[in-house]
Design a protein around this motif. Structure first.
Motif, PDB file in Angstrom:
ATOM      1  N   GLU A   1     -53.449  17.037 -20.197  1.00  0.00           N
ATOM      2  CA  GLU A   1     -52.081  16.582 -19.965  1.00  0.00           C
ATOM      3  C   GLU A   1     -51.578  15.838 -21.200  1.00  0.00           C
TER       4      GLU A   1
ATOM      5  N   THR B   1     -50.216   9.531 -21.790  1.00  0.00           N
ATOM      6  CA  THR B   1     -49.384   8.470 -21.237  1.00  0.00           C
ATOM      7  C   THR B   1     -49.749   7.168 -21.937  1.00  0.00           C
ATOM      8  N   TYR B   2     -48.766   6.264 -22.043  1.00  0.00           N
ATOM      9  CA  TYR B   2     -48.938   5.015 -22.778  1.00  0.00           C
ATOM     10  C   TYR B   2     -48.627   3.849 -21.838  1.00  0.00           C
ATOM     11  N   SER B   3     -49.584   2.928 -21.695  1.00  0.00           N
ATOM     12  CA  SER B   3     -49.394   1.744 -20.855  1.00  0.00           C
ATOM     13  C   SER B   3     -49.736   0.502 -21.670  1.00  0.00           C
TER      14      SER B   3
ATOM     15  N   ASP C   1     -44.260   0.728 -20.283  1.00  0.00           N
ATOM     16  CA  ASP C   1     -44.720   2.107 -20.416  1.00  0.00           C
ATOM     17  C   ASP C   1     -43.971   2.797 -21.548  1.00  0.00           C
ATOM     18  N   GLY C   2     -44.573   3.869 -22.060  1.00  0.00           N
ATOM     19  CA  GLY C   2     -43.929   4.665 -23.090  1.00  0.00           C
ATOM     20  C   GLY C   2     -44.537   4.430 -24.457  1.00  0.00           C
TER      21      GLY C   2
ATOM     22  N   TYR D   1     -53.927   7.674 -21.956  1.00  0.00           N
ATOM     23  CA  TYR D   1     -54.678   8.476 -20.976  1.00  0.00           C
ATOM     24  C   TYR D   1     -54.222   9.919 -21.071  1.00  0.00           C
ATOM     25  N   ASP D   2     -55.190  10.851 -21.145  1.00  0.00           N
ATOM     26  CA  ASP D   2     -54.846  12.266 -21.312  1.00  0.00           C
ATOM     27  C   ASP D   2     -55.082  13.093 -20.049  1.00  0.00           C
TER      28      ASP D   2
ATOM     29  N   SER E   1     -59.513   7.986 -21.298  1.00  0.00           N
ATOM     30  CA  SER E   1     -58.583   6.952 -21.750  1.00  0.00           C
ATOM     31  C   SER E   1     -59.202   6.187 -22.910  1.00  0.00           C
TER      32      SER E   1
END
Length: 265
Positions: free
Chosen positions: A144, A147-149, A158-159, A178-179, A183
């Motif tokens: 996937e 994602t950025y936290s 986020d983002g 996280y893919d 992570s």
């Protein structure tokens, strides 16, 4: 590099052709994913594929028989994957045909990069707005999108590039990428400092005892009209972008002692 010997053996009942190739991923400890192939297998023929891995082409893992289109289950990570394809005739004279064979690497863990530490000037009573930057984080693109936290002191964002409000002082922020399978974390320290002094002004003020407004004509006295501040009262005001009520201390150039603190006004 490629190593593709074709070994053919035959007896009265069985004809076998073996094709072997070493695939170089050019990266040590590469995780291996799926092996897929297309073939023509008439009755009485078969195509089987087995693989093994190595980091040095000297020490190899045990062979694993691959299932077409499925992920490998026991082949360990390694730079090289050796693929042995066996084409066999058990009945008749028609040979099987291997049309193509594809090897997919597995999913590599991402690497988080929260950017470089920053020192910024405070811009409001609440602190300063900071643009965080996780764009240097890397991923192989499998599973996937990343994602950025971001998290710090109980706060979250986020983002890839969020804008956040941070208070005066040092704040350590952790970025987690996280893919979809793996992570990774990285931290960045943001320092908000206040180096801009407050602005101090001395302005004309109303006499707190006589309620005289500066410049007011009292008793039709023409001299008052020309006197900007007839009672000589002034108010000291301090304004600071980072402090709603800065303290005021009063002293003279010749006196080491200061009086205060006084409230602005």
């Amino acid at each position: 590099g490629l190593n593709s010997p074709l070994i053919i053996s035959a007896n009265i009942t069985t004809k076998v052709g073996t094709w072997t190739v070493d695939f170089d991923s050019e990266e040590a400890d590469m995780p291996w994913g799926k092996v897929s192939w297309s073939s023509l297998e008439p009755d009485g023929t078969s195509v089987t594929v087995q693989v093994r891995s190595s980091n040095d082409q000297s020490s190899w893992s045990a062979w694993e028989t691959a299932t077409n289109g499925n992920s490998l289950s026991s082949t360990p990570n390694g730079r090289y994957l050796q693929i042995e394809t066996k084409l066999q005739i058990t009945a008749g004279d028609v040979s099987p045909v291997l049309l193509d064979l594809t090897v997919e690497v597995g999913n590599l863990p991402p690497m988080a990069d929260a950017g470089t530490d920053q020192t910024v000037e405070q811009t409001s009573w609440d602190g300063a707005e900071i643009n965080l930057d996780g764009s240097a984080s890397t991923d192989d693109g499998f599973i996937e999108p990343l994602t950025y936290s971001w998290n710090w002191d109980g706060s979250l964002a986020d983002g890839m590039n969020p804008t956040v409000l941070l208070p005066l002082g040092d704040t350590e922020i952790t970025l987690t990428v996280y893919d979809g399978q793996f992570s990774d974390d990285d931290t960045v320290v943001i320092t908000v400092e206040d180096t801009t002094p407050p602005e101090v002004m001395c302005v004309e003020s109303v006499n707190p005892h006589g309620n005289t407004i500066p410049g007011e004509d009292r008793d039709n006295n023409s001299k008052d009209k020309n006197n900007v501040n007839p009672d000589g009262f002034y108010e000291i005001i301090a304004e600071d972008i980072c402090d709603a009520a800065p303290d005021i201390y009063i002293g003279t150039a010749d006196d080491p002692y200061m009086f205060g603190p006084f409230m602005s006004g």
